[in-house]
Enzyme design. Sequence first.
Site, short mmCIF file in Angstrom:
data_model
loop_
_atom_site.label_atom_id
_atom_site.label_comp_id
_atom_site.label_asym_id
_atom_site.label_seq_id
_atom_site.Cartn_x
_atom_site.Cartn_y
_atom_site.Cartn_z
N ARG A 114 -4.42 -10.53 7.91
CA ARG A 114 -3.08 -9.94 8.01
C ARG A 114 -3.23 -8.49 8.46
O ARG A 114 -4.34 -7.98 8.53
CB ARG A 114 -2.33 -10.04 6.70
CG ARG A 114 -2.96 -9.25 5.59
CD ARG A 114 -2.07 -9.23 4.36
NE ARG A 114 -2.85 -8.69 3.25
CZ ARG A 114 -2.42 -8.57 2.02
NH1 ARG A 114 -1.21 -8.96 1.69
NH2 ARG A 114 -3.18 -8.06 1.08
N ASN A 152 4.69 -4.58 4.76
CA ASN A 152 4.04 -4.64 3.46
C ASN A 152 2.85 -3.70 3.48
O ASN A 152 2.00 -3.78 4.37
CB ASN A 152 3.54 -6.06 3.15
CG ASN A 152 3.02 -6.18 1.74
OD1 ASN A 152 3.80 -6.09 0.78
ND2 ASN A 152 1.71 -6.33 1.59
N GLU A 153 2.85 -2.77 2.55
CA GLU A 153 1.72 -1.86 2.39
C GLU A 153 1.26 -1.28 3.73
O GLU A 153 0.16 -1.58 4.21
CB GLU A 153 0.57 -2.56 1.68
CG GLU A 153 0.94 -3.00 0.28
CD GLU A 153 -0.25 -3.47 -0.54
OE1 GLU A 153 -1.22 -3.98 0.03
OE2 GLU A 153 -0.20 -3.33 -1.77
N GLU A 318 4.36 -4.28 -7.16
CA GLU A 318 3.37 -5.26 -7.58
C GLU A 318 2.61 -4.68 -8.78
O GLU A 318 1.79 -3.78 -8.62
CB GLU A 318 2.39 -5.55 -6.44
CG GLU A 318 3.08 -6.11 -5.21
CD GLU A 318 2.14 -6.37 -4.03
OE1 GLU A 318 0.91 -6.39 -4.24
OE2 GLU A 318 2.63 -6.52 -2.91
N GLU A 368 -5.84 -15.94 -0.93
CA GLU A 368 -5.53 -15.30 -2.22
C GLU A 368 -5.38 -16.26 -3.39
O GLU A 368 -4.63 -15.99 -4.32
CB GLU A 368 -4.26 -14.45 -2.06
CG GLU A 368 -4.53 -13.24 -1.22
CD GLU A 368 -3.49 -12.16 -1.35
OE1 GLU A 368 -2.44 -12.40 -1.97
OE2 GLU A 368 -3.71 -11.09 -0.80
C1 GLA Z 1 -1.45 -6.33 -1.89
C2 GLA Z 1 -0.35 -7.08 -1.21
C3 GLA Z 1 -0.04 -8.41 -1.80
C4 GLA Z 1 -1.28 -9.15 -2.18
C5 GLA Z 1 -2.25 -8.28 -2.91
C6 GLA Z 1 -3.58 -8.95 -3.07
O1 GLA Z 1 -1.12 -5.63 -3.00
O2 GLA Z 1 0.83 -6.34 -1.09
O3 GLA Z 1 0.64 -9.14 -0.82
O4 GLA Z 1 -1.87 -9.62 -1.02
O5 GLA Z 1 -2.52 -7.12 -2.18
O6 GLA Z 1 -4.36 -8.91 -1.93
#
Ligand code: GLA
Length: 690
Positions: A114, A152-153, A318, A368
């Site tokens: 990703r 995301n992130e 998270e 994951e």
């Molecule tokens: C990050 C991501 C999640 C998940 C975790 C674990 O925190 O935002 O989507 O993938 O990592 O890898």
Amino acid sequence: MNHKQNFQWKKMTMGTCYYPEHWKEELWAEDLDRMLDAGITVVRIAEFAWNKVEPTEGRFEFGFFDRFLDLCEQKGMNVIFGTPTATPPAWLTEKYPEVLNAAKDGVLYRHGGRKHYNYNAPVYRKLSARIVEKEAEHYGRHPAIVGWQIDNELNCEANEFYSEADSAAFRVFLEEKYGTLEALNEAWGTVFWNQTYTDWKEIHVPRPTLNKGINPHQHLDYYRFISDSTLKYCGMQAEIIRRYRKPGDFIMTNGMFRNVDNHRMEKDCLDVYLYDSYPSFAFGLNRDPKAADDLNDRKWTMHLNEVRSVCPHFGIMEQQSGANGWTTRMEGPAPRPGQLTLWAMQSVAQGADFISFFRWRTCTVGSEIYWHGILDYDNRDNRKLAEVKDFYKKLKSIDAVCGAKNVAAFALIKDYDNEWDTEVDVWHLRVAEKSEKEIFAASELYHTPYDIVYLQEDSELSDLANYPVVIYPHPVIMDESRARLLEKYVDQGGVLVIGCRSGYKDMNGRCVMMPQPGLLQKITGSDVRDFTFESPAEEAVWAKLRGDGAEAKIEMPVFNDILEPLDGAEALAVYGNSYYAGKAAITERKLGAGKAIHFGSTFSRKNLNWLFAYLGIKEPFADVADVPDTLETVMREKEGRRYLFVLNFQPYAVEFTLRKKARLLYTKEEAQGRQKLPAFGTAVYEVSVD
Ligand code: GLA
């Protein structure tokens, strides 16, 4: 169009991350019911599900998430909807390989992981804008939605970008910044090693070089460029969502990653900032064995403190609920009974008013399968779910704390130019890392909490003036405007503390030909006459306080500035050994209503023990509680009420004393005197103000 707003939760809220696309639709209703039963009222969805909405180029299907959102509305579940750009689909990367990010040697990262894209390929920006617009337009008015997550992130997985598109955009960034190649050559010191550029096309993002030789000035601009690219990409999505979202729905992203100015991102693009907290990394197999005294999971307090500097009322998108790992990585063991609550309370203590656990149920497929959620594959009720339910009760018992401000004894000053300089300069990195880690450790062990303040272009005196003391450990890079701000701060009564290696570079990372600490000298009145890093082969260097006995030794680790006090400054301590024994090690100068201290080394928990006491900031809550260093204490404050968090990170019970009358909010019981926290236990008290 509705504009950027500042979003704040009005009451403590609990959520989880859910992936409707990972489960049979028949399971959705039962999942939502079980979540609501546990106190979970928000789910974040969709952040990796581009294919579910655009299965092939230009064909849009909204039914899947329509069905899920309608069910959420019916059940009374709120939704944060994530844009899907963190995982571009296979049809996209196959047709447009120029959207892929590359390793430093130019080899492309292919489909299968990703975050394999780059921010600068025009076609990726176009296709990202289109999917975001389609989703915002279609789902934006849905009553179940309460907020939007961008990507995301951002800058997780990859925080460096080496594609062709990045080189092209880097040139544009530099042309805008410097105007001419002459100006760029001067700023980058390209005269050294014959690096002079004669055409913009000769400039690239950094590429592999021999024997670690780099142009540090180019790299500094490169990190600024990555940050700028990230912000533009995030801003583009935010601007689209703002056109379609319902009033009151917030826009956020989940940080906090490197090479991006998170503060500017929050200010310019987001309504609220969220963080992903996984303290179990501290116990993983990749743990550095040298870091035995590094406070383990308590270190997440340092990260959360930094998040609070970006956004005072943040949330956790998270929050760890299970063991973490991928099929290719073993990262951290399962939280032991109590730790799930402890880590969630650690987030709340540092300012989070929203806690969303990652993830509802562990995924049964893909990379994951070991990044565990609340529920396991078997989907039965388990101890983690029981603990989430219990945490919810505790969270609701402290609703009054929602929106409360953290109380700090001092501010730690940082800035992005210096942060990025540590990425290109290991001499800088070594002192910066050591001091930041130790300032945090000292703050924990001596119960002396701090805020972090980043100096930005638009920073003002009011950002600093409320702190009696600010510590700017190693501002290697310094400019006139920051120096002026610090001078004003001292002048109006503040105490500024700087460490060694201050003020010897300009904003391009070039060394300035003036006595150190450069532009800060007119504040500190200190003159660095000589300097050296300490050799591990020599005896550790220490300083001796003026007028004290030999036992008052202050350790001066890693690097030493050998000082001479000028202009009314005086030596507080002199070196006790090495070839500079007898020379000034710590100087102090009164200026206006305040003073400036030049501490000629890095900071350590030992020397901060002395410094905190000397500055009168040590243990500000000592009148409220007498707490051993094995426990963490945090104070939040709102409308004249004070809330004391006491957190036990130890696997055994620990006692402490409440010196004042307090009310344990979990049970509403009055408490005073000797208290005992069980292993991994937490307590939140309302402290009486009389
Ligand atoms: C990050 C991501 C999640 C998940 C975790 C674990 O925190 O935002 O989507 O993938 O990592 O890898």
